[in-house]
Write a protein that holds these residues in place. Structure first.
Motif, PDB file in Angstrom:
ATOM      1  N   HIS A 272       4.700  -3.189 -10.011  1.00  0.00           N
ATOM      2  CA  HIS A 272       4.156  -3.211  -8.649  1.00  0.00           C
ATOM      3  C   HIS A 272       2.731  -3.743  -8.649  1.00  0.00           C
ATOM      4  CE1 HIS A 272       2.125  -1.175  -5.154  1.00  0.00           C
ATOM      5  NE2 HIS A 272       3.087  -1.825  -4.561  1.00  0.00           N
TER       6      HIS A 272
ATOM      7  N   SER B  52       2.341   1.805  -3.427  1.00  0.00           N
ATOM      8  CA  SER B  52       1.362   2.343  -4.377  1.00  0.00           C
ATOM      9  C   SER B  52       1.123   3.834  -4.112  1.00  0.00           C
ATOM     10  CB  SER B  52       0.035   1.576  -4.278  1.00  0.00           C
ATOM     11  OG  SER B  52      -0.616   1.835  -3.048  1.00  0.00           O
TER      12      SER B  52
ATOM     13  N   VAL C  83      -4.598   0.542  -2.304  1.00  0.00           N
ATOM     14  CA  VAL C  83      -3.856   0.270  -3.542  1.00  0.00           C
ATOM     15  C   VAL C  83      -4.748   0.526  -4.754  1.00  0.00           C
ATOM     16  CG1 VAL C  83      -2.762  -1.543  -4.933  1.00  0.00           C
ATOM     17  CG2 VAL C  83      -2.272  -1.383  -2.488  1.00  0.00           C
TER      18      VAL C  83
ATOM     19  N   SER D 167      -5.340   4.251  -5.251  1.00  0.00           N
ATOM     20  CA  SER D 167      -4.147   4.901  -5.807  1.00  0.00           C
ATOM     21  C   SER D 167      -4.025   4.625  -7.299  1.00  0.00           C
ATOM     22  CB  SER D 167      -2.883   4.404  -5.088  1.00  0.00           C
ATOM     23  OG  SER D 167      -2.891   4.768  -3.731  1.00  0.00           O
ATOM     24  N   TYR D 168      -4.227   3.363  -7.680  1.00  0.00           N
ATOM     25  CA  TYR D 168      -4.036   3.003  -9.085  1.00  0.00           C
ATOM     26  C   TYR D 168      -5.171   3.490  -9.980  1.00  0.00           C
ATOM     27  CZ  TYR D 168       0.328   0.597  -8.572  1.00  0.00           C
ATOM     28  OH  TYR D 168       1.650   0.337  -8.347  1.00  0.00           O
TER      29      TYR D 168
ATOM     30  N   ALA E 258       0.833  -1.211   0.000  1.00  0.00           N
ATOM     31  CA  ALA E 258       0.000   0.000   0.000  1.00  0.00           C
ATOM     32  C   ALA E 258       0.865   1.257   0.000  1.00  0.00           C
ATOM     33  CB  ALA E 258      -0.935  -0.017   1.208  1.00  0.00           C
TER      34      ALA E 258
ATOM     35  N   VAL F  44       1.147  -7.021  -6.661  1.00  0.00           N
ATOM     36  CA  VAL F  44      -0.046  -6.873  -5.809  1.00  0.00           C
ATOM     37  C   VAL F  44      -1.093  -7.918  -6.177  1.00  0.00           C
ATOM     38  CG1 VAL F  44      -2.021  -5.378  -5.317  1.00  0.00           C
ATOM     39  CG2 VAL F  44       0.280  -4.422  -5.296  1.00  0.00           C
TER      40      VAL F  44
END
Length: 305
Positions: free
Chosen positions: A235, A110, A205, A208-209, A107, A239
């Motif tokens: 990354h 990210s 995560v 963020s993505y 996390a 994940v």
């Protein structure tokens, strides 16, 4: 006072092959992650927050696999699958602590990519050395009190069904199967902890993505989009590998657990993912490849002289 880890004893003709395979994988994980730690600490070009967290992640992977694989090798080599109650509890506790650290660290990594891509002008200010150290410390220490309590709670149960753990290490699902009486309270406790230390970081995560992808899609050139996505795609792949297998294992109801499926899924998040992490991060990162080549050529130069 002791359990028996069944492991892979149902494959008697493959014991030598399994020992060799696990040994090679373990050495590969140690060498791959140690190289990442070495180059990120030695190369001046890699003195960035992204590589600081990558070095922490590689250190974690070495600890994570060392909780389970040496015991697997010992059990296969000695054909002695007994493990004391205290050793089993200790293994489970460290496994859960390092697993929690991995969730939190993924996390944090990210978040680092989110700041770098979505707020690049303030990146060095936001991700300053103090902030990076604090985030790494929270990742390493955050799961310790929770998982110690959970381990104590699990091993406070009475075990009467059997002392044989149909797994290759002490994990929650196969241990709960050995408990007497109703384990629904303990299962609920596991779900709550998993939601707190795994599902919540996973949501961070994904958030963020989702913002990173939105920013990337608005970049004017295809080359710019490709460069931005390449910095975070590795990354994201890690994940998905880790969370995919771990989530299915811990969030399935007890009635849906089967020894074969549990072992297969566990291999993914305990061994396969740590083995591929150095390859994923190095092969998809030009700066890491350049630093690795520089290190190799320096070593060759020293040997030649």
């Amino acid at each position: 006072m002791q359990f028996v880890l069944i492991g892979f004893s149902d494959l008697p003709n493959l014991q030598a092959f399994l020992f060799a395979a696990f040994f090679v994988v373990y050495i590969t994980i140690l060498i791959g992650n140690f190289l990442i730690i070495l180059i990120t600490s030695m190369d001046p070009a890699l003195q960035k927050p992204m590589y600081f967290f990558l070095a922490n992640f590689s250190s974690l992977e070495i600890c994570y696999v060392s909780v389970t694989v040496p015991r697997i090798l010992f059990n296969i080599e000695k054909q002695d699958r007994r493990i004391s109650l205290m050793s089993c509890a200790t293994q489970l506790c460290f496994f859960l602590i390092f697993g929690t650290t991995e969730c939190l660290l993924l996390a944090v990594m990210s978040y680092d990519r989110y700041v770098a891509i979505c707020n690049p002008l303030h990146y060095s200010l936001v991700m300053n050395p103090t902030k990076c150290t604090q985030l790494a410390a929270i990742s390493w220490l955050g799961g310790i009190p929770v998982q110690i309590v959970q381990t104590c709670q699990i091993f406070s149960m009475h075990f009467c069904n059997s002392n044989k753990i149909d797994h290759f290490f002490c994990d929650i699902p196969p241990i709960l199967k050995l408990a007497c009486g109703d384990t629904s309270v303990h299962e609920l406790s596991v779900y709550v902890v998993v939601m707190a230390v795994a599902a919540l970081p996973f949501m961070l995560v994904l958030t963020s993505y989702s913002k990173i992808i939105a920013i990337i899609l608005r970049l004017p050139t295809a080359a710019g989009r490709a460069k931005a996505f390449s910095t975070c795609s590795s990354h994201l792949l890690v994940v998905l590998l880790f969370y995919g297998s771990a989530t299915v294992t811990y969030l399935r109801p007890k009635s849906m657990h089967s020894p074969g499926t549990d072992k297969l899924l566990s291999l993914f998040y305990t061994i396969v993912t740590p083995m591929f992490n150095p390859l994923i991060y190095s092969l998809r990162n030009k700066e890491v490849i350049t630093a690795l080549k520089k290190l190799i050529f320096q070593k060759q130069g020293h040997v030649d002289t």
